[in-house]
Design a protein around this motif. Structure first.
Motif, PDB file in Angstrom:
ATOM      1  N   MET A   1      81.938   8.699  88.577  1.00  0.00           N
ATOM      2  CA  MET A   1      82.221  10.089  88.862  1.00  0.00           C
ATOM      3  C   MET A   1      81.769  10.960  87.694  1.00  0.00           C
ATOM      4  SD  MET A   1      84.565  12.186  90.999  1.00  0.00           S
ATOM      5  CE  MET A   1      84.955  10.787  91.922  1.00  0.00           C
ATOM      6  N   LEU A   2      82.021  10.482  86.501  1.00  0.00           N
ATOM      7  CA  LEU A   2      81.594  11.246  85.330  1.00  0.00           C
ATOM      8  C   LEU A   2      80.072  11.338  85.278  1.00  0.00           C
ATOM      9  CD1 LEU A   2      82.526  12.738  82.831  1.00  0.00           C
ATOM     10  CD2 LEU A   2      82.478  10.586  81.591  1.00  0.00           C
ATOM     11  N   ARG A   3      79.410  10.288  85.719  1.00  0.00           N
ATOM     12  CA  ARG A   3      77.946  10.286  85.741  1.00  0.00           C
ATOM     13  C   ARG A   3      77.427  11.393  86.663  1.00  0.00           C
ATOM     14  NH1 ARG A   3      75.238   4.895  87.584  1.00  0.00           N
ATOM     15  NH2 ARG A   3      76.624   4.213  85.936  1.00  0.00           N
ATOM     16  N   ILE A   6      77.793  14.779  85.007  1.00  0.00           N
ATOM     17  CA  ILE A   6      76.766  15.004  83.989  1.00  0.00           C
ATOM     18  C   ILE A   6      75.418  15.301  84.641  1.00  0.00           C
ATOM     19  CG2 ILE A   6      75.478  13.895  82.120  1.00  0.00           C
ATOM     20  CD1 ILE A   6      78.098  12.458  81.405  1.00  0.00           C
ATOM     21  N   ILE A   7      75.107  14.606  85.727  1.00  0.00           N
ATOM     22  CA  ILE A   7      73.850  14.859  86.435  1.00  0.00           C
ATOM     23  C   ILE A   7      73.821  16.285  86.978  1.00  0.00           C
ATOM     24  CG2 ILE A   7      72.529  14.271  88.514  1.00  0.00           C
ATOM     25  CD1 ILE A   7      73.347  11.330  87.988  1.00  0.00           C
ATOM     26  N   CYS A   8      74.920  16.742  87.563  1.00  0.00           N
ATOM     27  CA  CYS A   8      74.975  18.116  88.082  1.00  0.00           C
ATOM     28  C   CYS A   8      74.863  19.129  86.951  1.00  0.00           C
ATOM     29  CB  CYS A   8      76.272  18.336  88.852  1.00  0.00           C
ATOM     30  SG  CYS A   8      76.271  17.566  90.470  1.00  0.00           S
ATOM     31  N   THR A  28      76.669  24.117  88.541  1.00  0.00           N
ATOM     32  CA  THR A  28      77.714  24.198  87.521  1.00  0.00           C
ATOM     33  C   THR A  28      79.094  24.054  88.142  1.00  0.00           C
ATOM     34  OG1 THR A  28      76.312  25.663  86.213  1.00  0.00           O
ATOM     35  CG2 THR A  28      78.636  25.618  85.660  1.00  0.00           C
ATOM     36  N   GLU A  29      79.316  24.714  89.255  1.00  0.00           N
ATOM     37  CA  GLU A  29      80.618  24.602  89.928  1.00  0.00           C
ATOM     38  C   GLU A  29      80.877  23.178  90.410  1.00  0.00           C
ATOM     39  OE1 GLU A  29      83.053  26.869  90.080  1.00  0.00           O
ATOM     40  OE2 GLU A  29      81.740  28.082  88.810  1.00  0.00           O
ATOM     41  N   ILE A  30      79.860  22.534  90.952  1.00  0.00           N
ATOM     42  CA  ILE A  30      80.007  21.142  91.400  1.00  0.00           C
ATOM     43  C   ILE A  30      80.321  20.245  90.214  1.00  0.00           C
ATOM     44  CG2 ILE A  30      78.759  19.172  92.372  1.00  0.00           C
ATOM     45  CD1 ILE A  30      77.285  21.182  94.170  1.00  0.00           C
ATOM     46  N   PHE A  35      84.097  16.899  87.283  1.00  0.00           N
ATOM     47  CA  PHE A  35      84.682  16.557  85.991  1.00  0.00           C
ATOM     48  C   PHE A  35      86.203  16.570  86.060  1.00  0.00           C
ATOM     49  CE2 PHE A  35      86.242  17.772  81.767  1.00  0.00           C
ATOM     50  CZ  PHE A  35      85.821  16.655  81.066  1.00  0.00           C
ATOM     51  N   PHE A  36      86.785  17.578  86.712  1.00  0.00           N
ATOM     52  CA  PHE A  36      88.235  17.642  86.796  1.00  0.00           C
ATOM     53  C   PHE A  36      88.796  16.553  87.715  1.00  0.00           C
ATOM     54  CE2 PHE A  36      87.600  22.100  85.302  1.00  0.00           C
ATOM     55  CZ  PHE A  36      88.232  21.910  84.082  1.00  0.00           C
ATOM     56  N   VAL A  37      88.071  16.219  88.760  1.00  0.00           N
ATOM     57  CA  VAL A  37      88.490  15.087  89.609  1.00  0.00           C
ATOM     58  C   VAL A  37      88.457  13.798  88.797  1.00  0.00           C
ATOM     59  CG1 VAL A  37      87.840  13.689  91.604  1.00  0.00           C
ATOM     60  CG2 VAL A  37      87.863  16.163  91.790  1.00  0.00           C
ATOM     61  N   PHE A  38      87.418  13.632  87.979  1.00  0.00           N
ATOM     62  CA  PHE A  38      87.344  12.465  87.109  1.00  0.00           C
ATOM     63  C   PHE A  38      88.531  12.420  86.155  1.00  0.00           C
ATOM     64  CE2 PHE A  38      86.250  11.063  82.804  1.00  0.00           C
ATOM     65  CZ  PHE A  38      86.062   9.712  83.037  1.00  0.00           C
ATOM     66  N   LEU A  39      88.887  13.548  85.553  1.00  0.00           N
ATOM     67  CA  LEU A  39      90.017  13.568  84.623  1.00  0.00           C
ATOM     68  C   LEU A  39      91.315  13.184  85.308  1.00  0.00           C
ATOM     69  CD1 LEU A  39      89.452  16.698  82.359  1.00  0.00           C
ATOM     70  CD2 LEU A  39      89.262  14.299  81.753  1.00  0.00           C
ATOM     71  N   VAL A  40      91.542  13.714  86.504  1.00  0.00           N
ATOM     72  CA  VAL A  40      92.764  13.393  87.233  1.00  0.00           C
ATOM     73  C   VAL A  40      92.811  11.903  87.567  1.00  0.00           C
ATOM     74  CG1 VAL A  40      93.972  13.746  89.426  1.00  0.00           C
ATOM     75  CG2 VAL A  40      93.108  15.704  88.142  1.00  0.00           C
ATOM     76  N   LEU A  41      91.713  11.361  88.070  1.00  0.00           N
ATOM     77  CA  LEU A  41      91.680   9.943  88.402  1.00  0.00           C
ATOM     78  C   LEU A  41      91.834   9.063  87.164  1.00  0.00           C
ATOM     79  CD1 LEU A  41      88.895   9.854  91.122  1.00  0.00           C
ATOM     80  CD2 LEU A  41      91.364   9.682  91.443  1.00  0.00           C
ATOM     81  N   PHE A  42      91.282   9.500  86.041  1.00  0.00           N
ATOM     82  CA  PHE A  42      91.408   8.747  84.799  1.00  0.00           C
ATOM     83  C   PHE A  42      92.858   8.695  84.331  1.00  0.00           C
ATOM     84  CE2 PHE A  42      91.279   8.636  80.115  1.00  0.00           C
ATOM     85  CZ  PHE A  42      90.703   7.383  79.957  1.00  0.00           C
ATOM     86  N   VAL A  43      93.551   9.833  84.392  1.00  0.00           N
ATOM     87  CA  VAL A  43      94.953   9.870  83.983  1.00  0.00           C
ATOM     88  C   VAL A  43      95.808   9.028  84.921  1.00  0.00           C
ATOM     89  CG1 VAL A  43      96.960  11.384  83.730  1.00  0.00           C
ATOM     90  CG2 VAL A  43      94.753  12.070  82.793  1.00  0.00           C
ATOM     91  N   VAL A  44      95.544   9.107  86.215  1.00  0.00           N
ATOM     92  CA  VAL A  44      96.284   8.293  87.180  1.00  0.00           C
ATOM     93  C   VAL A  44      96.043   6.806  86.919  1.00  0.00           C
ATOM     94  CG1 VAL A  44      96.431   7.677  89.629  1.00  0.00           C
ATOM     95  CG2 VAL A  44      96.417  10.064  88.949  1.00  0.00           C
ATOM     96  N   ALA A  45      94.810   6.439  86.606  1.00  0.00           N
ATOM     97  CA  ALA A  45      94.502   5.044  86.308  1.00  0.00           C
ATOM     98  C   ALA A  45      95.194   4.589  85.035  1.00  0.00           C
ATOM     99  CB  ALA A  45      92.992   4.847  86.184  1.00  0.00           C
ATOM    100  N   LEU A  46      95.321   5.466  84.062  1.00  0.00           N
ATOM    101  CA  LEU A  46      96.038   5.102  82.841  1.00  0.00           C
ATOM    102  C   LEU A  46      97.521   4.887  83.097  1.00  0.00           C
ATOM    103  CD1 LEU A  46      94.524   7.397  80.071  1.00  0.00           C
ATOM    104  CD2 LEU A  46      94.259   4.937  80.316  1.00  0.00           C
TER     105      LEU A  46
END
Length: 55
Positions: A1-3, A6-8, A28-30, A35-46
């Motif tokens: 997701m982070l990839r 970064i591509i966008c 930029t909006e995408i 990025f924020f979806v990635f952060l949320v999923l990362f915190v949930v995974a932690l």
């Protein structure tokens, strides 16, 4: 997701460089959303990540 975020972001930077402001703002909006979806999923995974079963 982070990839994908970064591509966008890279697409947005290239589009902005060449003057395509509509494409740049959309990319930029995408990138922000991904990025924020990635952060949320990362915190949930932690928080709910793999836990060792009790012995």
């Amino acid at each position: 997701m982070l990839r994908w975020a970064i591509i966008c972001l890279v697409i947005a930077l290239v589009a902005a460089f060449f003057g395509f402001s509509g494409v740049a703002s959309t990319a930029t909006e995408i990138a922000k959303i991904l990025f924020f979806v990635f952060l949320v999923l990362f915190v949930v995974a932690l928080i709910f990540g793999r836990r060792k079963p009790p012995r």
